[in-house]
Design a protein around this motif. Structure first.
Motif, mmCIF file in Angstrom:
data_model
loop_
_atom_site.group_PDB
_atom_site.id
_atom_site.type_symbol
_atom_site.label_atom_id
_atom_site.label_comp_id
_atom_site.label_asym_id
_atom_site.label_seq_id
_atom_site.Cartn_x
_atom_site.Cartn_y
_atom_site.Cartn_z
ATOM 1 N N VAL A 38 72.423 16.630 38.105
ATOM 2 C CA VAL A 38 72.330 17.824 37.257
ATOM 3 C C VAL A 38 71.515 18.905 37.969
ATOM 4 O O VAL A 38 71.893 20.084 37.946
ATOM 5 N N ALA A 39 70.429 18.522 38.613
ATOM 6 C CA ALA A 39 69.618 19.500 39.346
ATOM 7 C C ALA A 39 70.433 20.149 40.457
ATOM 8 O O ALA A 39 70.377 21.369 40.648
ATOM 9 N N TYR A 40 71.210 19.355 41.178
ATOM 10 C CA TYR A 40 72.034 19.908 42.252
ATOM 11 C C TYR A 40 73.130 20.808 41.695
ATOM 12 O O TYR A 40 73.423 21.856 42.255
ATOM 13 N N ALA A 41 73.729 20.400 40.585
ATOM 14 C CA ALA A 41 74.802 21.203 39.979
ATOM 15 C C ALA A 41 74.280 22.554 39.493
ATOM 16 O O ALA A 41 74.972 23.563 39.605
ATOM 17 N N LEU A 42 73.072 22.581 38.964
ATOM 18 C CA LEU A 42 72.515 23.823 38.430
ATOM 19 C C LEU A 42 71.731 24.627 39.458
ATOM 20 O O LEU A 42 71.397 25.780 39.217
ATOM 21 N N SER A 43 71.434 24.013 40.587
ATOM 22 C CA SER A 43 70.617 24.668 41.593
ATOM 23 C C SER A 43 71.344 25.863 42.210
ATOM 24 O O SER A 43 72.518 25.776 42.566
ATOM 25 N N PRO A 44 70.630 26.978 42.356
ATOM 26 C CA PRO A 44 71.249 28.135 43.010
ATOM 27 C C PRO A 44 71.344 27.957 44.527
ATOM 28 O O PRO A 44 72.002 28.728 45.194
ATOM 29 N N ILE A 45 70.697 26.936 45.061
ATOM 30 C CA ILE A 45 70.710 26.687 46.501
ATOM 31 C C ILE A 45 71.523 25.431 46.771
ATOM 32 O O ILE A 45 71.271 24.380 46.199
ATOM 33 N N ASP A 46 72.518 25.547 47.645
ATOM 34 C CA ASP A 46 73.378 24.425 48.008
ATOM 35 C C ASP A 46 72.877 23.770 49.279
ATOM 36 O O ASP A 46 72.156 24.376 50.074
ATOM 37 N N LEU A 47 73.303 22.525 49.488
ATOM 38 C CA LEU A 47 72.982 21.810 50.712
ATOM 39 C C LEU A 47 73.550 22.562 51.916
ATOM 40 O O LEU A 47 72.895 22.739 52.926
ATOM 41 N N ILE A 48 74.789 23.007 51.784
ATOM 42 C CA ILE A 48 75.439 23.827 52.805
ATOM 43 C C ILE A 48 75.708 25.182 52.151
ATOM 44 O O ILE A 48 76.450 25.250 51.175
ATOM 45 N N PRO A 49 75.114 26.277 52.657
ATOM 46 C CA PRO A 49 75.302 27.590 52.026
ATOM 47 C C PRO A 49 76.782 27.984 51.946
ATOM 48 O O PRO A 49 77.561 27.711 52.863
ATOM 49 N N ILE A 52 78.990 30.008 54.720
ATOM 50 C CA ILE A 52 79.536 29.373 55.923
ATOM 51 C C ILE A 52 81.005 29.056 55.634
ATOM 52 O O ILE A 52 81.308 28.308 54.706
ATOM 53 N N PRO A 53 81.925 29.644 56.416
ATOM 54 C CA PRO A 53 83.346 29.454 56.140
ATOM 55 C C PRO A 53 83.737 27.979 56.073
ATOM 56 O O PRO A 53 83.293 27.170 56.870
ATOM 57 N N VAL A 54 84.531 27.630 55.125
ATOM 58 C CA VAL A 54 85.081 26.307 54.863
ATOM 59 C C VAL A 54 83.989 25.278 54.527
ATOM 60 O O VAL A 54 84.011 24.681 53.465
ATOM 61 N N LEU A 55 83.033 25.074 55.399
ATOM 62 C CA LEU A 55 81.985 24.069 55.178
ATOM 63 C C LEU A 55 81.137 24.381 53.953
ATOM 64 O O LEU A 55 80.648 23.476 53.287
ATOM 65 N N GLY A 56 80.974 25.664 53.656
ATOM 66 C CA GLY A 56 80.137 26.067 52.537
ATOM 67 C C GLY A 56 80.624 25.563 51.192
ATOM 68 O O GLY A 56 79.828 25.335 50.282
ATOM 69 N N TYR A 57 81.925 25.380 51.079
ATOM 70 C CA TYR A 57 82.476 24.909 49.810
ATOM 71 C C TYR A 57 82.719 23.406 49.785
ATOM 72 O O TYR A 57 83.044 22.855 48.745
ATOM 73 N N ASP A 60 80.526 21.594 47.314
ATOM 74 C CA ASP A 60 80.960 21.775 45.929
ATOM 75 C C ASP A 60 82.225 20.976 45.618
ATOM 76 O O ASP A 60 82.400 20.503 44.502
ATOM 77 N N VAL A 61 83.077 20.844 46.603
ATOM 78 C CA VAL A 61 84.350 20.154 46.397
ATOM 79 C C VAL A 61 84.217 18.641 46.571
ATOM 80 O O VAL A 61 84.884 17.883 45.875
#
Length: 121
Positions: A38-49, A52-57, A60-61
């Protein structure tokens, strides 16, 4: 199940994981993983920003659904069913009704950011 259907399912699964976190019958390990999810889902900061093309999502995926799936496996079936039913419609308009639950997570990341800036300066 298509990618679009899975994305819609996340709108129910994330609140259901949060509800399972608060449920008294959820085992401790499941509660810990649910809190991280839940913390990761709500966090405004991702593990991979995301910029960054392709890797950034990819996080999330791939990462978030994997965390949710692992959490669900640790939650007893009857608890998960009850939490999922309760979560139906919590994000009906595409966003959580109780948005203020994200405040502690935002504060956490602001504190981390302040510590990093202080260490650099």
């Amino acid at each position: 199940m298509t990618l679009k259907e899975r994305a819609k399912q996340l709108k129910t699964d994330i609140p259901a994981v949060y509800l399972a976190l608060r449920h008294h019958s959820t085992p401790l390990m499941a509660k810990i993983l649910a809190a991280v999810t839940v913390a990761y889902a709500l966090s405004p900061i991702d593990l991979i920003p995301d910029f960054i093309p392709v890797l950034g999502y990819l996080d999330d995926v791939l990462l978030l659904p994997a965390m949710i799936a692992l959490t669900i496996r640790l939650i007893p079936k009857d608890v998960w069913t009850a939490c999922r039913e309760q979560a139906q419609g919590m994000w009906a308009d595409g966003r959580p009704k109780k948005w203020y639950y994200a405040i502690p997570i935002v504060l956490f990341w602001l504190i981390i950011l302040a510590i990093i800036i202080k260490a650099i300066v």
